[in-house]
Scaffold this active site. Structure first.
Site, PDB file in Angstrom:
ATOM      1  N   TRP A  43     -24.562  26.874   2.398  1.00  0.00           N
ATOM      2  CA  TRP A  43     -24.118  26.714   3.846  1.00  0.00           C
ATOM      3  C   TRP A  43     -23.432  27.683   4.529  1.00  0.00           C
ATOM      4  O   TRP A  43     -22.529  27.514   5.463  1.00  0.00           O
ATOM      5  CB  TRP A  43     -23.258  25.207   4.093  1.00  0.00           C
ATOM      6  CG  TRP A  43     -23.666  24.154   3.136  1.00  0.00           C
ATOM      7  CD1 TRP A  43     -22.537  23.495   2.063  1.00  0.00           C
ATOM      8  CD2 TRP A  43     -24.678  23.269   2.874  1.00  0.00           C
ATOM      9  NE1 TRP A  43     -23.113  22.516   1.557  1.00  0.00           N
ATOM     10  CE2 TRP A  43     -24.480  22.507   2.008  1.00  0.00           C
ATOM     11  CE3 TRP A  43     -25.824  23.715   3.587  1.00  0.00           C
ATOM     12  CZ2 TRP A  43     -25.275  21.659   1.650  1.00  0.00           C
ATOM     13  CZ3 TRP A  43     -26.913  22.573   2.946  1.00  0.00           C
ATOM     14  CH2 TRP A  43     -26.536  21.640   2.162  1.00  0.00           C
ATOM     15  N   SER A  50     -18.281  27.862   0.712  1.00  0.00           N
ATOM     16  CA  SER A  50     -18.774  26.476  -0.191  1.00  0.00           C
ATOM     17  C   SER A  50     -19.869  27.030  -1.127  1.00  0.00           C
ATOM     18  O   SER A  50     -20.609  28.013  -0.819  1.00  0.00           O
ATOM     19  CB  SER A  50     -19.598  25.782   0.813  1.00  0.00           C
ATOM     20  OG  SER A  50     -18.653  25.275   1.900  1.00  0.00           O
ATOM     21  N   GLU A 100      -9.318  28.005  11.262  1.00  0.00           N
ATOM     22  CA  GLU A 100     -10.912  27.619  11.283  1.00  0.00           C
ATOM     23  C   GLU A 100     -10.857  26.108  12.077  1.00  0.00           C
ATOM     24  O   GLU A 100     -11.725  25.776  12.926  1.00  0.00           O
ATOM     25  CB  GLU A 100     -11.645  27.651  10.083  1.00  0.00           C
ATOM     26  CG  GLU A 100     -12.976  26.989  10.088  1.00  0.00           C
ATOM     27  CD  GLU A 100     -13.807  27.045   8.831  1.00  0.00           C
ATOM     28  OE1 GLU A 100     -13.447  27.574   7.969  1.00  0.00           O
ATOM     29  OE2 GLU A 100     -14.896  26.728   9.173  1.00  0.00           O
ATOM     30  N   ARG A 101     -10.011  25.418  11.488  1.00  0.00           N
ATOM     31  CA  ARG A 101      -9.927  24.029  11.747  1.00  0.00           C
ATOM     32  C   ARG A 101      -9.234  23.693  13.406  1.00  0.00           C
ATOM     33  O   ARG A 101      -9.981  22.837  13.923  1.00  0.00           O
ATOM     34  CB  ARG A 101      -9.180  23.231  10.816  1.00  0.00           C
ATOM     35  CG  ARG A 101      -9.781  22.907   9.580  1.00  0.00           C
ATOM     36  CD  ARG A 101      -9.070  22.401   8.413  1.00  0.00           C
ATOM     37  NE  ARG A 101      -9.832  22.437   7.251  1.00  0.00           N
ATOM     38  CZ  ARG A 101      -9.472  22.242   5.856  1.00  0.00           C
ATOM     39  NH1 ARG A 101      -8.034  22.450   5.800  1.00  0.00           N
ATOM     40  NH2 ARG A 101     -10.230  22.677   4.959  1.00  0.00           N
ATOM     41  N   ASN A 108     -21.654  23.024  -5.828  1.00  0.00           N
ATOM     42  CA  ASN A 108     -21.148  22.048  -6.641  1.00  0.00           C
ATOM     43  C   ASN A 108     -19.541  22.340  -6.102  1.00  0.00           C
ATOM     44  O   ASN A 108     -18.645  21.404  -6.804  1.00  0.00           O
ATOM     45  CB  ASN A 108     -21.207  22.342  -8.086  1.00  0.00           C
ATOM     46  CG  ASN A 108     -22.509  21.841  -8.493  1.00  0.00           C
ATOM     47  OD1 ASN A 108     -22.953  21.025  -8.082  1.00  0.00           O
ATOM     48  ND2 ASN A 108     -23.012  22.774  -9.466  1.00  0.00           N
ATOM     49  N   ALA A 109     -19.177  22.878  -5.191  1.00  0.00           N
ATOM     50  CA  ALA A 109     -18.059  22.818  -4.829  1.00  0.00           C
ATOM     51  C   ALA A 109     -17.914  22.878  -2.871  1.00  0.00           C
ATOM     52  O   ALA A 109     -18.044  24.093  -2.267  1.00  0.00           O
ATOM     53  CB  ALA A 109     -17.483  24.412  -5.100  1.00  0.00           C
ATOM     54  N   GLY A 110     -17.805  21.823  -2.553  1.00  0.00           N
ATOM     55  CA  GLY A 110     -17.769  21.546  -1.242  1.00  0.00           C
ATOM     56  C   GLY A 110     -16.495  21.121  -0.702  1.00  0.00           C
ATOM     57  O   GLY A 110     -15.365  22.028  -0.580  1.00  0.00           O
ATOM     58  N   SER A 111     -16.116  19.805  -0.794  1.00  0.00           N
ATOM     59  CA  SER A 111     -14.791  19.179  -0.523  1.00  0.00           C
ATOM     60  C   SER A 111     -13.733  19.767  -1.452  1.00  0.00           C
ATOM     61  O   SER A 111     -12.579  19.914  -0.984  1.00  0.00           O
ATOM     62  CB  SER A 111     -14.739  17.706  -0.258  1.00  0.00           C
ATOM     63  OG  SER A 111     -15.511  17.463   0.662  1.00  0.00           O
TER      64      SER A 111
HETATM   65  C1  LIG Z   1     -22.988  23.319  10.223  1.00  0.00           C
HETATM   66  C2  LIG Z   1     -22.354  23.675   8.778  1.00  0.00           C
HETATM   67  C3  LIG Z   1     -21.856  25.135   8.637  1.00  0.00           C
HETATM   68  C4  LIG Z   1     -21.148  25.485   7.528  1.00  0.00           C
HETATM   69  N1  LIG Z   1     -20.806  26.674   7.505  1.00  0.00           N
HETATM   70  C5  LIG Z   1     -20.021  27.243   6.405  1.00  0.00           C
HETATM   71  C6  LIG Z   1     -19.969  28.364   6.400  1.00  0.00           C
HETATM   72  O1  LIG Z   1     -20.153  29.373   7.376  1.00  0.00           O
HETATM   73  N2  LIG Z   1     -19.317  28.863   5.065  1.00  0.00           N
HETATM   74  C7  LIG Z   1     -18.998  27.896   4.080  1.00  0.00           C
HETATM   75  O2  LIG Z   1     -18.548  28.341   2.948  1.00  0.00           O
HETATM   76  N3  LIG Z   1     -19.244  26.623   4.323  1.00  0.00           N
HETATM   77  C8  LIG Z   1     -20.057  25.982   5.394  1.00  0.00           C
HETATM   78  N4  LIG Z   1     -20.218  24.668   5.488  1.00  0.00           N
HETATM   79  C9  LIG Z   1     -19.956  23.901   4.227  1.00  0.00           C
HETATM   80  C10 LIG Z   1     -18.891  22.867   4.570  1.00  0.00           C
HETATM   81  O3  LIG Z   1     -17.659  23.324   4.349  1.00  0.00           O
HETATM   82  C11 LIG Z   1     -19.085  21.672   3.400  1.00  0.00           C
HETATM   83  O4  LIG Z   1     -20.420  21.002   3.708  1.00  0.00           O
HETATM   84  C12 LIG Z   1     -17.968  20.681   3.622  1.00  0.00           C
HETATM   85  O5  LIG Z   1     -16.862  21.413   3.006  1.00  0.00           O
HETATM   86  C13 LIG Z   1     -18.352  19.557   2.642  1.00  0.00           C
HETATM   87  O6  LIG Z   1     -18.768  19.752   1.506  1.00  0.00           O
HETATM   88  P1  LIG Z   1     -20.139  19.165   0.662  1.00  0.00           P
HETATM   89  O7  LIG Z   1     -21.334  19.434   1.758  1.00  0.00           O
HETATM   90  O8  LIG Z   1     -20.314  19.704  -0.456  1.00  0.00           O
HETATM   91  O9  LIG Z   1     -19.851  17.658   0.686  1.00  0.00           O
HETATM   92  P2  LIG Z   1     -19.106  16.785  -0.254  1.00  0.00           P
HETATM   93  O10 LIG Z   1     -17.874  17.344  -0.646  1.00  0.00           O
HETATM   94  O11 LIG Z   1     -20.025  16.472  -1.361  1.00  0.00           O
HETATM   95  O12 LIG Z   1     -18.745  15.416   0.197  1.00  0.00           O
HETATM   96  C14 LIG Z   1     -19.653  14.281   0.480  1.00  0.00           C
HETATM   97  C15 LIG Z   1     -18.929  13.290   1.073  1.00  0.00           C
HETATM   98  O13 LIG Z   1     -17.936  12.701   0.016  1.00  0.00           O
HETATM   99  C16 LIG Z   1     -16.664  12.760   0.937  1.00  0.00           C
HETATM  100  N5  LIG Z   1     -15.605  13.062  -0.125  1.00  0.00           N
HETATM  101  C17 LIG Z   1     -15.426  14.162  -0.725  1.00  0.00           C
HETATM  102  N6  LIG Z   1     -14.184  14.194  -1.316  1.00  0.00           N
HETATM  103  C18 LIG Z   1     -13.559  13.145  -1.099  1.00  0.00           C
HETATM  104  C19 LIG Z   1     -12.484  12.602  -1.314  1.00  0.00           C
HETATM  105  N7  LIG Z   1     -11.501  13.248  -2.101  1.00  0.00           N
HETATM  106  N8  LIG Z   1     -11.928  11.466  -0.424  1.00  0.00           N
HETATM  107  C20 LIG Z   1     -12.653  10.788   0.176  1.00  0.00           C
HETATM  108  N9  LIG Z   1     -14.037  11.329   0.314  1.00  0.00           N
HETATM  109  C21 LIG Z   1     -14.332  12.465   0.004  1.00  0.00           C
HETATM  110  C22 LIG Z   1     -16.657  13.651   1.985  1.00  0.00           C
HETATM  111  O14 LIG Z   1     -15.816  13.390   2.861  1.00  0.00           O
HETATM  112  C23 LIG Z   1     -18.260  13.577   2.511  1.00  0.00           C
HETATM  113  O15 LIG Z   1     -18.306  12.405   3.204  1.00  0.00           O
HETATM  114  C24 LIG Z   1     -20.799  24.424   6.662  1.00  0.00           C
HETATM  115  C25 LIG Z   1     -21.593  22.951   6.558  1.00  0.00           C
HETATM  116  C26 LIG Z   1     -22.086  22.695   7.769  1.00  0.00           C
HETATM  117  C27 LIG Z   1     -22.416  21.297   8.058  1.00  0.00           C
END
Ligand SMILES: Cc1cc2nc3c(=O)[nH]c(=O)nc-3n(C[C@H](O)[C@H](O)[C@H](O)COP(=O)(O)OP(=O)(O)OC[C@H]3O[C@@H](n4cnc5c(N)ncnc54)[C@H](O)[C@@H]3O)c2cc1C
Lengths: 378, 396
Positions: B164, B134, B249-250, B137-140
């Site tokens: 994260w 993550s 992972e999932r 600017n690159a989460g989901s």
């Molecule tokens: C405890 C914890 C540990 C983690 N550990 C790691 C790690 O070790 N390494 C790592 O790389 N990452 C890690 N992560 C990051 C995690 O993978 C991301 O937080 C996650 O993928 C979501 O990205 P974001 O936080 O940017 O949320 P966003 O992508 O900004 O999402 C915000 C909201 O929008 C919703 N959303 C986004 N896109 C869509 C869509 N297309 N349709 C409908 N809804 C949508 C999401 O479901 C969410 O509810 C960790 C996160 C947590 C909380």
């Protein structure tokens, strides 16, 4: 291994082929529209016997196939997909379980070959009121000479309107609410004092309300132990509950599948409605629930094959889960079909109606969740 | 079946002789878990002995091939080992991102040299890994990641930042997604690199969570030199590895939902804390009904995990996209479980610090579970995967 073995997969394929050819949903419509009083087609039942299904739970040395509960459940699941009406649950599962496990040699000889041949229908008469409550059985069986005299009413007896005999739970001792003091009897439906009223039910399959007005039977009518019939009743009900859970799983899978087909086909706002994320997420959630219900059903069927008396937790998990998931599937199916889902022209409503019956019988989702809680100590 | 029974008997005897008594008591918090790594401080001698003995048999990763430090056990034998460990309450000797995530990816995509170098170290708990996926600017939308790896002849130069990153401050090495082609479509310009967290240019900064803990970090890369030998798989094809790793992972995160089965169920906890009526029923009818339904779901879900694993094993494949089902269902279940535990706790669930609440173990645990449906891909993203890949519903 929580997977079907090769024999079970073959049985599943055969069952799927058979019901889709011989007993599709159209066959249920025919039973409904022609008001068939038995609630099923006797010719179809004989064909099922020819397939060997009537003997699926009858051990091989007693003339059956001995395919076990997983095999029986696979058949129920396929019949659930096509809403096939048959006395499979009452006769081939519940009565066959009771007789093959606890029947006297004479009872076995009299009834098991007839069950296997598709010639006898035997209904289980347990419930007496609006809630499923086996321990609450109040019907009395008083000692009378060498035998017993049965008095009371049994309601919603599945296949009771078509049965040659009924397996009836009655109280030889104790009071309603106690598990002790119950006994099971096998009573032929022509016996003096036994009258039957046919109930028309929303799944078009019917049921019976049976009144026992001082019905006299000999001691030979007892199946299993006098006063200690509850454990056997539990095993018989376990077979029924697991069969219904498997049927509900099939029901849910089919109404879900039909809904997915509709989501890929129906267009609104210039695109297929299945492209709307609001529907996709509900569909995906429902898929997960259907998957989880399927697993619970297979686990229960395997548990019954391992040890029927020790399977009650797994069976209750399956019946509770399959009942609530089939309900969700039916609700979502109607909603996602829109107006057409409310019409009698398509089959979705028939799945909902049968779901309501199958989920209520032998304990609904709440009844079985309560049992799970007790089994888990709270 | 006979061979399996023999294996069960041997395993039982070995575990009985080799699992220290202290390692048969329940884990009470994160610091009871053995994560391994260069800097790991064992909490006790027993913890160290247990890891060493299990690793020597390859049983920290029982299903991996022997030549890479695993136990070489079959699917059925692994199940037996787990059952026998559960039967005596044995703790897991080692947990790590290496076991859950990187290992399976290297087994599928790594070169022979990479497997030889990294897998045995993961198995023995010598190297602790973290996951650099993550970004701010690159989460989901993970594939839009921007951390860059420039080609500099025999090595890459990595620049950018991750966020994260769980345990980045404690990890020895990172498996990291980087962009190696900025002109290609976003999924086709990503590569999968391995590097050391001690190398020049890597820094981390912990982030405080609502649970009051800081298990994850911002991670910065300022011109880190990474040899080309540390590229896994093909250049610009890292997305395939990334996705494969995510399925593992999932599956693992979803498995946390089965916790209802392992330990005491919230129903038993609540019955203890609130009391029962004359029939032995939890004395709060509303809570009891909700816990009972959660219990049904938990047991049915446990059967689903078992079924998927058995089906995967008999088909010779992994769980694949169905890991999204497990992740979604298992994490939502685990959140429900902790909501129920909080309801059972009442006022006792409000204490944040202090010995009698073990420093607010219950509410902190409850808050931690809120991340379950976010980490590793959110519930919404899981539902998208189910809808698009498993149900083949059309794109918008
Ligand atoms: C405890 C914890 C540990 C983690 N550990 C790691 C790690 O070790 N390494 C790592 O790389 N990452 C890690 N992560 C990051 C995690 O993978 C991301 O937080 C996650 O993928 C979501 O990205 P974001 O936080 O940017 O949320 P966003 O992508 O900004 O999402 C915000 C909201 O929008 C919703 N959303 C986004 N896109 C869509 C869509 N297309 N349709 C409908 N809804 C949508 C999401 O479901 C969410 O509810 C960790 C996160 C947590 C909380």
């Amino acid at each position: 291994m929580l997977v079907l073995n090769d024999d079970q997969v073959m049985l599943q394929d055969a069952a799927r082929g058979f019901v889709s050819e011989k007993a599709p949903v159209a066959a249920l419509r025919k039973i409904r529209d022609e008001k068939v009083t038995d609630g099923f087609d006797r010719d179809l039942w004989r064909s099922m016997a020819e397939m060997g299904w009537t003997g699926v739970l009858v051990p091989e040395d007693q003339g059956g196939l001995g395919f076990g509960f997983v095999g029986a459940g696979v058949i129920c699941e396929e019949m659930g997909r096509t809403l096939t009406a048959s006395p499979f649950l009452s006769t081939a599962m519940m009565a066959a379980t009771a007789l093959s496990r606890a029947g006297s040699p004479a009872q076995k000889e009299r009834w098991l070959p007839a069950i296997v041949a598709g010639e006898a229908v035997i209904a289980a008469a347990v419930d007496e009121g609006r809630r499923h409550d086996p321990a609450g059985t109040a019907m009395r069986a008083e000692r009378h000479g060498n035998g017993f005299r049965l008095s009371g009413t049994k309601t919603y007896v599945v296949d009771g309107q078509a049965a040659d005999a009924v397996l009836v739970a009655a109280r030889t001792a104790g009071a309603a609410g106690e598990t002790g003091g119950l006994s099971l009897f096998l009573v032929e439906t022509g016996t003096k004092g036994l009258s039957s009223e046919r109930l028309s039910t929303l799944d078009s399959r019917g049921a019976a309300e049976l009144t026992f007005d001082g019905v006299e039977v000999t001691a030979d009518a007892v199946v299993g132990e006098v006063d200690d019939g509850f454990p056997l009743l539990e095993v018989v009900l376990g077979a029924g509950r697991a069969g219904l859970a498997a049927e509900l799983s099939g029901n849910a899978q089919e109404s879900f599948g039909r809904t997915m087909a509709y989501l890929r086909e129906r267009k609104q706002f210039g695109r297929t409605i299945g492209a709307f994320q609001a529907l996709q997420h509900r569909a995906a959630h429902l898929f997960c629930e259907v998957e989880v219900a399927r697993s619970a059903v297979l686990a229960a069927l395997q548990a019954l094959d391992t040890d029927p008396a020790g399977a009650s937790l797994a069976v209750s998990v399956a019946k509770s889960k399959a009942s609530s998931v089939a309900r969700l599937a039916a609700q979502e199916a109607v909603q996602m079909h829109g107006g057409i889902g409310m019409t009698d022209a398509i089959d979705i409503g028939l799945f909902m109606k049968r779901m309501q019956v199958a989920s209520t019988l032998y304990g609904d989702a709440d009844f079985h969740a309560d049992r799970v809680a007790r089994a888990r100590g709270f | 079946m006979d061979a399996l029974e023999a294996f069960r008997r041997e395993t039982r005897a070995w575990l009985d002789a080799n699992c220290p008594a202290e390692m048969r008591t329940p884990v009470s918090g994160d610091d009871d878990i053995c994560w391994g790594g260069r800097n790991f401080v064992f909490k006790s001698e027993a913890q160290k002995v247990w890891l060493t003995r299990m690793a020597a048999r390859g049983w920290t990763v029982p299903g991996w091939p022997k030549e890479y430090g695993g136990g070489g056990l079959s699917h059925e034998e692994v199940k037996v080992l787990k059952e026998e460990m559960r039967a005596i309450g044995a703790r897991s000797p080692l947990e790590s991102f290496g076991i859950w995530m990187l290992g399976p990816a290297l087994l599928a995509f790594g070169s022979e040299a990479q497997k030889q170098e990294h897998l045995p170290r993961i198995a023995r708990g010598e190297i602790r890994w973290c996951q650099g996926y993550s970004e701010p600017n690159a989460g989901s939308d993970l594939a839009s990641l921007q951390t860059r790896a420039e080609d500099a002849g025999d090595h890459f130069v990595v620049t950018g930042s991750k966020i994260w990153t769980s345990y980045a401050d404690k990890a020895d090495m990172i498996f990291c997604l980087v962009r190696t082609d900025f002109s290609a479509p976003k999924h086709l310009g990503i590569s999968f690199l391995l590097f050391d967290m001690t190398w020049a240019g890597v820094s981390t900064k912990p982030i405080l969570l609502i649970s009051g803990k800081s298990p994850f970090c911002e991670t910065f890369f300022d011109g880190v030199t990474v040899p080309k030998a540390n590229l896994v798989g093909t250049l610009n094809r890292g997305w395939d590895i990334a996705k494969y790793l995510l399925t593992h992972e999932r599956e693992m995160i979803g498995g946390g939902g089965g916790g209802l089965l392992g330990g005491r169920s919230p129903g038993q906890v609540a019955a203890n804390e609130i009391g029962t009526d004359g029939e032995g029923k939890l004395a709060d009818a509303f809570l009891r009904a909700d816990v009972a339904r959660a219990e049904v779901d938990a047991l049915a879900f446990a059967a689903t995990m078992a079924r998927y694993k058995d089906e995967a094993a008999s088909g010779g494949k992994g769980v694949g996209d169905r890991s999204a089902v497990l992740k979604y269902y298992g994490t939502e279940l685990n959140k429900r479980r902790h909501e129920l535990l909080m309801r059972a706790a009442g006022h006792e669930g409000l204490e944040w610090e202090g010995a009698r609440s073990n420093d607010g173990e219950r509410p902190r645990g409850w808050l931690r579970t809120k991340a379950n449906s976010i980490e590793g891909g959110t519930s919404e993203v899981m539902l998208d995967i189910v809808a698009k890949r498993l149900l083949q519903l059309p794109n918008a």
